[in-house]
Enzyme design. Structure first.
Site, PDB file in Angstrom:
ATOM      1  N   GLN A 200       0.847  -1.302  -0.033  1.00 39.70           N
ATOM      2  CA  GLN A 200      -0.055   0.248   0.001  1.00 39.70           C
ATOM      3  C   GLN A 200       0.734   1.252  -0.089  1.00 39.70           C
ATOM      4  O   GLN A 200       0.426   2.318  -0.447  1.00 39.70           O
ATOM      5  CB  GLN A 200      -0.948   0.034   1.304  1.00 39.70           C
ATOM      6  CG  GLN A 200      -1.976  -1.099   1.143  1.00 39.70           C
ATOM      7  CD  GLN A 200      -1.747  -2.261   1.921  1.00 39.70           C
ATOM      8  OE1 GLN A 200      -0.407  -2.614   1.980  1.00 39.70           O
ATOM      9  NE2 GLN A 200      -2.639  -3.071   2.406  1.00 39.70           N
ATOM     10  N   ASP A 241      -6.521   1.734  13.130  1.00 36.66           N
ATOM     11  CA  ASP A 241      -7.713   1.090  12.701  1.00 36.66           C
ATOM     12  C   ASP A 241      -8.757   0.838  14.097  1.00 36.66           C
ATOM     13  O   ASP A 241      -9.928   0.590  13.775  1.00 36.66           O
ATOM     14  CB  ASP A 241      -7.530  -0.262  12.134  1.00 36.66           C
ATOM     15  CG  ASP A 241      -7.001  -0.023  10.569  1.00 36.66           C
ATOM     16  OD1 ASP A 241      -7.746  -0.118   9.935  1.00 36.66           O
ATOM     17  OD2 ASP A 241      -5.796   0.239  10.423  1.00 36.66           O
TER      18      ASP A 241
END
Length: 352
Positions: A200, A241
């Site tokens: 990513q 997260d």
């Protein structure tokens, strides 16, 4: 270092077309940076597939996408309040299970269920999801403004995974801080961890920074600690997260090692996340579920097999970083500094 060549402007990460009977559009991040392909999502099954396959990723973006997925999954439900609520709860459970670590997904779905319980109509559900979408855009902007002064002129900033426009409905979290500082005239450079196994950092973070004109170099994940030790990193910015009540947080695997290196060499380590990422129900990181993904992601790269047949692999998607290693949390309400337990509790109480 060569000057980055700005790539073409990206389509919106998340867009809804039409009213409650419309459809969801998601930029397929599995095809970036080489191809800009927008998925048209017309069913909850398609929404879940996009979330699981990481076509849409990043905790805030997942939350917004899941909310729209709920709309898609219930709009053909049988009439009647009780029947409608039953379908809402069933579809909500399926969406929540699609990615267990990112608390924004569960928070968005729970919020929608509460709204619909009070007014069991599709229109009420759709309004709630639209509000969640708009609030994420606003919170990203606030995170950037609150954190931009932490980025100093001439600094080298290291980041991990992707925390920008591709991870949210707005400017991002950690990257929003960098975008805001750059637009304020601060000049710096960025080291982007490649973020194995799905890259990513290479595919997404470097793409976003180059588009903004910010100098960026990609490094392999294993190089980060050594560069920190040699004084070549001035600031580390990451996302999250899920953040526990004591400041422990879950983030892309590899974050814990960065925090340890920063603590050993006195480099500021900050986490950027909206208030919706905090989870008071998790007293510490021990209470957080950590997603384990398919070993194929580790054993292949771009569709090419890297290892001999039959070799096993472990693929934890996240790790837990203790709050004691965090210099501060950059949120949409401001920068939180230790001691985190009372500060987090006070912030969330005020928000409610």
């Amino acid at each position: 270092m060569p000057t980055p060549v700005p790539p073409p402007a990206l389509p919106p990460t998340i867009a809804w077309r039409g009213g409650a009977d419309g459809h969801l559009e998601l930029l397929d991040q599995t095809r970036l940076p080489h191809e800009q392909h927008v998925l048209e999502i017309h069913s909850v099954e398609q929404a879940i597939d996009a979330i699981v396959r990481l076509c849409v990723r990043g905790a805030p973006a997942i939350g917004v996408a899941a909310g729209y997925g709920l709309v898609l999954g219930v709009r053909n439900a049988s009439p009647g309040a009780a029947a409608f609520l039953d379908v809402v709860r069933d579809v909500a459970g399926r969406l929540t299970a699609s990615r267990p670590t990112a608390v924004n997904l569960k928070a968005a779905i729970d919020r929608c269920v509460v709204a619909v319980a009070a007014e069991p109509t599709l229109e009420r559900l759709f309004r709630e999801v639209q509000a969640i979408h708009a609030e994420d855009v606003e919170s990203c902007q606030s995170i950037g403004q609150h954190g931009r002064d932490l980025v100093k002129a001439g600094a080298t900033v290291l980041t991990h995974c992707n925390t920008g426009r591709l991870a949210t409905a707005g400017e991002g979290t950690a990257l929003a801080v960098l975008f805001a500082a750059w637009r304020a005239g601060v000049r710096f450079r960025v080291l982007a961890n490649e973020t194995r196994p799905l890259l990513q950092g290479t595919r997404l973070t470097a793409l976003e920074l180059a588009a903004e004109g910010i100098p960026v170099e990609v490094i392999v994940d294993g190089a980060a600690a050594g560069l920190i030790a040699r004084g070549q990193v001035n600031l580390v910015l990451v996302g999250a997260d899920r953040i526990a009540a004591n400041g422990d947080f879950a983030n892309k695997v590899g974050t814990y090692g960065l925090a340890l290196a920063c603590a050993a060499h006195r480099v500021p380590f900050y986490v950027a996340a909206p208030v919706s990422t905090f989870d008071l129900e998790a007293a510490s990181g021990d209470a957080m579920p950590l997603e384990q993904r398919d070993a194929t992601e580790v054993l292949t790269l771009g569709g090419q097999v890297l290892a001999r047949p039959g070799l096993g692999a472990r693929n934890p998607a996240f790790d837990i970083t203790p709050g004691r290693l965090v210099r501060g949390f950059i949120t949409d309400l401001g920068v939180l500094e230790p001691p985190f337990v009372p500060v987090i509790k006070t912030m969330l109480s005020a928000r409610r």
